[in-house]
Design an enzyme around this catalytic site. Structure first.
Site, mmCIF file in Angstrom:
data_model
loop_
_atom_site.group_PDB
_atom_site.id
_atom_site.type_symbol
_atom_site.label_atom_id
_atom_site.label_comp_id
_atom_site.label_asym_id
_atom_site.label_seq_id
_atom_site.Cartn_x
_atom_site.Cartn_y
_atom_site.Cartn_z
ATOM 1 N N LYS A 57 0.881 -8.228 -7.268
ATOM 2 C CA LYS A 57 2.192 -8.842 -7.518
ATOM 3 C C LYS A 57 2.040 -10.345 -7.759
ATOM 4 C CE LYS A 57 4.575 -5.227 -4.997
ATOM 5 N NZ LYS A 57 5.019 -4.724 -3.700
ATOM 6 N N GLN A 101 6.915 -6.001 2.142
ATOM 7 C CA GLN A 101 5.882 -5.030 1.734
ATOM 8 C C GLN A 101 5.775 -3.926 2.787
ATOM 9 O OE1 GLN A 101 4.030 -5.102 -1.238
ATOM 10 N NE2 GLN A 101 3.396 -3.083 -0.595
ATOM 11 N N ASP A 124 13.657 -5.555 -4.569
ATOM 12 C CA ASP A 124 13.287 -4.133 -4.579
ATOM 13 C C ASP A 124 14.441 -3.219 -4.979
ATOM 14 O OD1 ASP A 124 10.673 -3.395 -4.234
ATOM 15 O OD2 ASP A 124 10.710 -3.436 -2.059
#
Length: 294
Positions: A57, A101, A124
């Protein structure tokens, strides 16, 4: 009957194209906003797979011009400490997207942490407000993996309206939001799962079959309707007799390739699209700051 070989739905190539588009969009917006877009990824503990995902990422952010505000916390970090950090990031004007995460250490409540992120910075796309907007068909940040699947289908001009779509898996991360997105695109949608009786009978009816259960090679050629589009969301690490490990999906790629019309590879299919959609969400939040300031 002559054997066919399915065409690949190349997520890696499409993700690279999206990265280029985002780079261009950021370069146009940055002079107006006076700063680059910012993404904060919070990681707790030392899970090697999570560390690899976070590095990917970071690299992707650097490639398109997004600033990373990543934070790595020790395993024993408390819920309260993380909630405080999220609240600070909510207030930080340099940060447009926040994500935690997963998986987290067992003593932490990931859902409660997700609720702390303001919906406008929910990179997200999993906050209840954004999922609610998806249910209502309203504009909002979309869950990354399902949005990536829809983007792939669109890129390859695969018709969805009026088609029978079967989603195997009902997680809040993939199965449920993807079913809603397919429904929004006018597919007729069936959700199958671990309690489904005679899974093969259901998957054989699909024009578009999506596997998202996390069970290695669950779907084989006998379960796929000839000419169907097969999208494999699963990423499973398996070890062979020699102790070598490799990544496989939820679909037996080699047998299914001879039956399907299109198929995603693992790796290189849905995975790169998930990261591309994460960047897209961050830039969408960032461009929203222009609209709020005007």
């Amino acid at each position: 009957m002559e054997t066919q070989t399915a065409k690949l739905l190349d997520g890696k190539a499409l993700a690279a194209k999206i990265h280029q588009e985002l780079t261009s969009e950021i370069s146009q917006l940055q002079p107006k906003i006076g700063r680059p877009p910012g993404l904060a990824v919070l990681m707790v503990g030392d899970n090697p797979a999570s560390a690899a995902y976070v590095r990917n990422k970071e690299k992707a952010c650097a490639k398109v011009g997004i600033a990373s505000f990543n934070r790595h916390f020790p395993e024993e970090t408390t819920q309260a400490e993380l909630e405080t950090v999220i609240q600070e990031l909510n207030q930080d004007e340099r940060v447009d997207g926040i994500l935690v995460q997963l998986p987290l250490p067992k003593h932490l409540d990931s859902v409660a942490l997700l609720h702390q992120i303001i919906p406008e910075k929910d990179a997200d796309g999993l906050h209840p407000v954004n999922l609610g907007k998806l249910v209502r068909g309203e504009t909002g940040l979309r869950s990354c993996t399902p949005a990536g699947v829809m983007c792939l289908l669109d890129e390859y001009s695969i018709p969805v309206a009026g088609k029978k779509a079967v989603v195997v898996g009902r997680s809040i991360l993939v199965g449920k939001p993807l079913a809603l997105m397919l429904l929004e695109a006018n597919a007729t949608v069936t959700i199958a799962h671990s309690r489904t009786k005679d899974l093969k009978a259901i998957t054989k009816e699909a024009d578009i079959l999506i596997a998202a259960v996390g069970r290695p090679q669950l779907i084989n050629a006998e379960m796929v309707n000839r000419g169907a589009v097969v999208v494999d969301v699963g990423i499973n690490r398996v070890t062979d007799a020699n102790g070598k490990s490799r990544l496989v999906g939820d679909v037996d790629f080699h047998s299914t390739q001879g039956v399907a019309s299109y198929i995603t590879p693992v790796p290189g299919g849905v995975g790169p699209m998930t990261v591309a959609m994460l960047l897209q969400n961050t830039v969408s939040s960032y461009s929203g700051t222009v609209n709020r300031e005007q």
